[in-house]
Design an enzyme around this catalytic site. Structure first.
Site, PDB file in Angstrom:
ATOM      1  N   PHE A 266       5.248   6.819  -0.741  1.00 55.26           N
ATOM      2  CA  PHE A 266       4.422   6.154   0.501  1.00 55.26           C
ATOM      3  C   PHE A 266       3.135   5.550   0.203  1.00 55.26           C
ATOM      4  O   PHE A 266       2.411   4.421  -0.220  1.00 55.26           O
ATOM      5  CB  PHE A 266       4.787   6.604   1.547  1.00 55.26           C
ATOM      6  CG  PHE A 266       3.744   6.371   2.953  1.00 55.26           C
ATOM      7  CD1 PHE A 266       4.926   4.760   3.520  1.00 55.26           C
ATOM      8  CD2 PHE A 266       2.866   5.502   3.688  1.00 55.26           C
ATOM      9  CE1 PHE A 266       4.643   4.573   4.550  1.00 55.26           C
ATOM     10  CE2 PHE A 266       2.371   5.083   4.848  1.00 55.26           C
ATOM     11  CZ  PHE A 266       3.057   4.334   5.391  1.00 55.26           C
ATOM     12  N   HIS A 267       2.256   6.385  -0.076  1.00 59.24           N
ATOM     13  CA  HIS A 267       0.528   6.408  -0.356  1.00 59.24           C
ATOM     14  C   HIS A 267       0.677   5.710  -1.515  1.00 59.24           C
ATOM     15  O   HIS A 267       0.061   4.544  -1.308  1.00 59.24           O
ATOM     16  CB  HIS A 267      -0.147   7.937  -1.211  1.00 59.24           C
ATOM     17  CG  HIS A 267      -0.844   6.735  -1.460  1.00 59.24           C
ATOM     18  ND1 HIS A 267      -2.113   7.032  -0.303  1.00 59.24           N
ATOM     19  CD2 HIS A 267      -1.727   7.601  -2.289  1.00 59.24           C
ATOM     20  CE1 HIS A 267      -3.471   6.958  -0.607  1.00 59.24           C
ATOM     21  NE2 HIS A 267      -3.243   7.083  -2.006  1.00 59.24           N
ATOM     22  N   HIS A 268       1.544   5.730  -2.461  1.00 56.79           N
ATOM     23  CA  HIS A 268       1.275   4.281  -3.946  1.00 56.79           C
ATOM     24  C   HIS A 268       1.771   2.705  -3.486  1.00 56.79           C
ATOM     25  O   HIS A 268       1.019   2.502  -3.937  1.00 56.79           O
ATOM     26  CB  HIS A 268       2.232   4.975  -4.805  1.00 56.79           C
ATOM     27  CG  HIS A 268       1.106   6.091  -5.664  1.00 56.79           C
ATOM     28  ND1 HIS A 268       0.256   5.644  -6.305  1.00 56.79           N
ATOM     29  CD2 HIS A 268       1.921   7.535  -6.128  1.00 56.79           C
ATOM     30  CE1 HIS A 268      -0.617   6.646  -7.117  1.00 56.79           C
ATOM     31  NE2 HIS A 268       0.872   7.896  -7.039  1.00 56.79           N
TER      32      HIS A 268
END
Length: 287
Positions: free
Chosen positions: A146-148
């Site tokens: 999700f962060h990427h």
């Protein structure tokens, strides 16, 4: 370093990159889709291809070099951007720093070159996931992918549309990644037990980065919405309201996820593992 500086000052034209990002915005979605497909389907095909016999030693060496490279790259960004940001806060008001767009910090000069590199660097950072899965990881935590994906899409959008707060995201992220990737490189070099105690500080830095992002984007969102309800208010012309809203949402989710990871990893007691029954007890049970 000198060659990069000369290129940034005399050759780099970020407007070309901006136009390409604008003309090919759909490609960002396709790339994100391919990445997510690899995240969820990759472990199955890696297992099928290597039959559990991946050259883990070779992969870890390549991963170590990869992390060292990203750390050095991030250090270049720190050198080029952080001094500019600090000077801005010494000379200008908070409103001028956050809400006034400076094209030379985006599309020209060695500072703009470093910001442009930051915008496109979120794509090669998907390589972290590649190395994780190639070493035998069967699944990734939600935070990882999700962060990427969200950071990659928000960086594409911010550079394409132009945003006065993007330079602060770049400065903070470059600084944190310089330290974080160096930490990962040492871990893959066989020093995991040495650097492991510093993991808590890496996570704390990441959370601090999210807090800083929440402040800058929250400030721009406040002024943009203030103008909506009061047309005489100056607004925040350096950042389009859609960009600031999107960036704020990204920071809110990532702040929560990194904070949750911090609490589970360093504050709450580790979950107890179920003890295996003794051999005698198992026989007695089956008798």
């Amino acid at each position: 370093m000198e060659a990069l500086n000369n290129y940034g000052e005399n050759v780099y034209n970020g407007l070309v990159l901006r136009q390409w990002l604008e003309d090919n915005v759909d490609i960002s979605v396709y790339i994100a889709g391919v990445y997510l497909t690899f995240v969820f389907a990759g472990p199955h095909y890696i297992e099928k291809l290597f039959k559990g016999k991946q050259p883990v030693g070779l992969i870890k060496k390549a991963w170590m070099l990869w992390n060292f490279g990203l750390s050095i790259f991030s250090l270049y960004g720190v050198i080029r951007i952080v001094p500019v940001v600090l000077e801005k806060f010494q000379k200008n008001t908070m409103y001028e720093n956050i809400c006034i767009f400076h094209p030379e910090e985006f599309y020209t000069t060695k500072t703009g070159f470093a910001v442009g590199l930051f915008a496109i660097s979120k794509l090669p950072e998907f390589g972290d996931t590649f190395f994780l899965l190639m070493t035998g990881k069967k699944s990734l935590p939600f935070l990882q992918w999700f962060h990427h994906v969200t950071t990659y899409l928000f960086a594409w959008m911010s550079y394409q549309m132009g945003s006065s707060i993007f330079i602060y995201a770049a400065a903070m992220n470059y600084f944190v990644h310089t330290i974080m990737y160096f930490y990962f490189a040492l871990a893959e070099a066989g020093l995991k037990n040495v650097v492991k105690p510093f993991g808590i500080y890496i996570t704390a830095l990441q959370i601090t980065q999210m807090v800083g992002g929440l402040f800058f984007t929250g400030y721009s969102v406040y002024h943009n919405y203030r103008k909506v309800f009061d047309p005489s208010a100056p607004g925040c012309p350096g950042t389009d309201i859609t960009v600031s809203r999107t960036q704020l949402l990204v920071y809110i989710f990532n702040f929560y996820l990194f904070s949750e990871m911090f609490v589970k990893s360093y504050i709450l007691p580790p979950p107890k593992r179920a003890e295996k029954p003794a051999a005698g007890a198992e026989k007695k049970k089956s008798a």
